[in-house]
Design a protein around this motif. Structure first.
Motif, PDB file in Angstrom:
ATOM      1  N   SER A 195      -0.288   1.069  -5.130  1.00  0.00           N
ATOM      2  CA  SER A 195      -0.506   0.098  -4.538  1.00  0.00           C
ATOM      3  C   SER A 195       0.404  -0.889  -5.499  1.00  0.00           C
ATOM      4  N   THR A 246      -7.930  -0.057   2.212  1.00  0.00           N
ATOM      5  CA  THR A 246      -6.864   0.169   3.279  1.00  0.00           C
ATOM      6  C   THR A 246      -5.474  -0.781   2.979  1.00  0.00           C
ATOM      7  N   THR A 280      -7.559   4.126  -0.240  1.00  0.00           N
ATOM      8  CA  THR A 280      -8.871   5.231   0.819  1.00  0.00           C
ATOM      9  C   THR A 280     -10.076   4.804   0.229  1.00  0.00           C
ATOM     10  N   PRO A 302      -2.537   5.333  -2.040  1.00  0.00           N
ATOM     11  CA  PRO A 302      -3.325   5.374  -0.574  1.00  0.00           C
ATOM     12  C   PRO A 302      -4.543   6.102  -0.468  1.00  0.00           C
ATOM     13  N   TYR A 323       0.752  -0.898   0.269  1.00  0.00           N
ATOM     14  CA  TYR A 323      -0.296   0.264   0.170  1.00  0.00           C
ATOM     15  C   TYR A 323       0.871   1.035   0.270  1.00  0.00           C
ATOM     16  N   ASN A 332      -4.862  -2.430   5.706  1.00  0.00           N
ATOM     17  CA  ASN A 332      -5.360  -3.476   6.343  1.00  0.00           C
ATOM     18  C   ASN A 332      -6.184  -4.330   5.097  1.00  0.00           C
ATOM     19  N   THR A 333      -6.647  -4.212   4.341  1.00  0.00           N
ATOM     20  CA  THR A 333      -7.524  -4.318   3.450  1.00  0.00           C
ATOM     21  C   THR A 333      -6.934  -6.695   3.374  1.00  0.00           C
TER      22      THR A 333
END
Length: 155
Positions: free
Chosen positions: A51, A83, A78, A74, A46, A85-86
């Motif tokens: 990304s 994110t 977003t 990002p 990310y 952490n996806t």
């Protein structure tokens, strides 16, 4: 003196604009096709300017490869609900992407279906994601597609 400095700065900005446009070219992706990749997340980077979702999955010959899928940076990701952490390493995913024209195991990601069925959109404008998801659902491809199935972007 002021005029020549202004002309110099104007010329410099045009040179910079060309490199920005070149950087955002999607010409190396085959935007006429979408391919389904099924595998496990090897890494989720990310980062700016783009990304990268790396998926371990077999190629056409059954050999395990790391597929590299380019996505949005990002800020855009977003805004699309994705994110840092996806995606989790080892998570099983199905990704729809436009492949590279040269056949390497890579492409521009359009959307990703996570193990729990959640559809995420880490794309960077290389596909019309809403229309693509609707087409894949309407045609039944999300239910019936197998790894490396290829479908046209438009009918």
């Amino acid at each position: 003196m002021k005029l020549s400095r202004s002309l110099f700065l104007a010329g410099l900005s045009l040179v910079g604009a060309g490199s920005v446009l070149a950087h955002h070219s999607f010409a190396h992706f085959d935007s006429t096709r979408q391919v389904l990749i099924e595998g496990r997340v090897a890494d989720w980077s990310y980062a700016s300017p783009h990304s990268w979702l790396y998926i371990d999955a077999p190629d056409q010959n059954g050999q395990m490869r790391k597929w590299s899928l380019e996505g949005a940076g990002p800020i855009r990701a977003t805004r699309q609900g994705v994110t840092g952490n996806t995606y989790k390493t080892g998570e099983k995913v199905r990704a729809v992407m436009s492949p590279l024209r040269d056949g390497r195991p890579a492409g521009a990601v359009c959307f990703v279906i996570q193990e729990d069925g959640t559809i995420t959109q880490p794309n960077d404008g290389t596909c019309e994601v809403t229309e693509s998801i609707a087409r894949w659902k309407t045609k039944g491809w999300l239910d019936s597609a197998r790894h490396l199935d290829t479908h046209p972007v438009a009918d």
